[in-house]
Design a protein around this motif. Structure first.
Motif, short mmCIF file in Angstrom:
data_model
loop_
_atom_site.label_atom_id
_atom_site.label_comp_id
_atom_site.label_asym_id
_atom_site.label_seq_id
_atom_site.Cartn_x
_atom_site.Cartn_y
_atom_site.Cartn_z
N SER A 58 0.83 -1.20 0.00
CA SER A 58 0.00 0.00 0.00
C SER A 58 0.87 1.25 0.00
CB SER A 58 -0.96 0.01 1.19
OG SER A 58 -0.27 -0.14 2.40
N TRP A 59 0.32 2.29 -0.61
CA TRP A 59 0.97 3.60 -0.63
C TRP A 59 0.50 4.33 0.62
CZ3 TRP A 59 -1.38 8.45 -2.85
CH2 TRP A 59 -0.48 9.49 -2.86
N ASN A 60 1.41 4.92 1.36
CA ASN A 60 1.07 5.58 2.62
C ASN A 60 0.33 6.89 2.42
OD1 ASN A 60 2.38 3.40 3.74
ND2 ASN A 60 4.23 4.52 4.23
N GLY A 61 0.05 7.24 1.18
CA GLY A 61 -0.73 8.43 0.87
C GLY A 61 -2.19 8.11 0.58
N GLY A 62 -2.59 6.85 0.70
CA GLY A 62 -3.97 6.44 0.45
C GLY A 62 -4.09 5.58 -0.79
N GLY A 63 -5.31 5.27 -1.15
CA GLY A 63 -5.55 4.47 -2.35
C GLY A 63 -5.68 2.99 -2.06
N ALA A 64 -5.84 2.23 -3.11
CA ALA A 64 -6.08 0.80 -3.02
C ALA A 64 -4.81 0.03 -2.66
CB ALA A 64 -6.65 0.27 -4.33
N THR A 65 -4.99 -1.10 -2.01
CA THR A 65 -3.90 -2.00 -1.67
C THR A 65 -3.77 -3.06 -2.75
OG1 THR A 65 -4.24 -1.67 0.70
CG2 THR A 65 -3.10 -3.67 0.06
N VAL A 66 -2.54 -3.34 -3.18
CA VAL A 66 -2.26 -4.39 -4.15
C VAL A 66 -1.97 -5.66 -3.36
CG1 VAL A 66 -0.72 -5.16 -5.99
CG2 VAL A 66 -1.29 -2.73 -5.77
N LYS A 67 -2.58 -6.78 -3.78
CA LYS A 67 -2.40 -8.06 -3.09
C LYS A 67 -1.89 -9.12 -4.06
CE LYS A 67 -6.21 -7.02 0.02
NZ LYS A 67 -7.53 -7.45 0.50
N SER A 68 -0.98 -9.97 -3.56
CA SER A 68 -0.47 -11.07 -4.36
C SER A 68 -1.44 -12.24 -4.27
CB SER A 68 0.90 -11.53 -3.84
OG SER A 68 0.76 -12.24 -2.62
N ILE A 69 -1.18 -13.26 -5.07
CA ILE A 69 -1.89 -14.52 -4.91
C ILE A 69 -1.34 -15.19 -3.65
CG2 ILE A 69 -2.28 -14.82 -7.39
CD1 ILE A 69 0.03 -16.90 -7.35
N TRP A 70 -2.06 -16.16 -3.12
CA TRP A 70 -1.57 -16.93 -1.96
C TRP A 70 -0.44 -17.83 -2.43
CZ3 TRP A 70 -2.95 -15.95 2.93
CH2 TRP A 70 -4.10 -15.18 3.14
N PHE A 71 0.62 -17.97 -1.62
CA PHE A 71 1.77 -18.78 -2.02
C PHE A 71 2.45 -19.35 -0.78
CE2 PHE A 71 3.49 -14.65 -1.08
CZ PHE A 71 4.74 -14.88 -0.56
#
Length: 118
Positions: free
Chosen positions: A103-116
């Motif tokens: 996540s960007w500490n300025g806001g916005g959506a969180t990017v998530k990886s696949i489970w591994f």
């Protein structure tokens, strides 16, 4: 006899191609997720997690590691405001699955990886 030689050569060529494509799968598997502000990388050799802030915008980025079966993050790494990337080690294995969050500490959506796992 010529037919046998051709079959042997063709078989050897197929075996070489299979061996060549199978070898990379046995190598360490690194994973990277990114957004327009940074990237979060899992380095399998040594179980190292690296977060890099790639945009000088006054805000850093944070990478978190979530373990399956838990609502808690087992690792948090933040980068920003300095040169270079920040790293932390965390030993993962095959018994659980993990998901990386960036996540960007300025806001916005969180990017998530696949489970591994390893």
């Amino acid at each position: 006899m010529k037919s046998f030689s051709r079959i042997a050569v063709a078989g050897a060529a197929v075996a070489a191609v299979i061996a060549g494509t199978a070898t990379p799968a046995m190598a360490d598997t690194n994973r990277t997720i990114s957004n327009s502000h940074g990237k979060f990388t899992f380095i399998d050799d040594g179980d190292m997690f690296e977060v890099c802030d790639t945009k000088a915008d006054g805000h850093g980025v944070t990478g978190k590691l979530l373990e399956s079966g838990s609502n808690d993050f087992v690792l948090t790494v933040t980068d920003g405001g300095d040169s270079g990337c920040d790293k932390k080690g965390y030993n993962i294995g095959n018994l659980r699955e993990y998901q990386m969050w960036l996540s960007w500490n300025g806001g916005g959506a969180t990017v998530k990886s696949i489970w591994f796992n390893e």
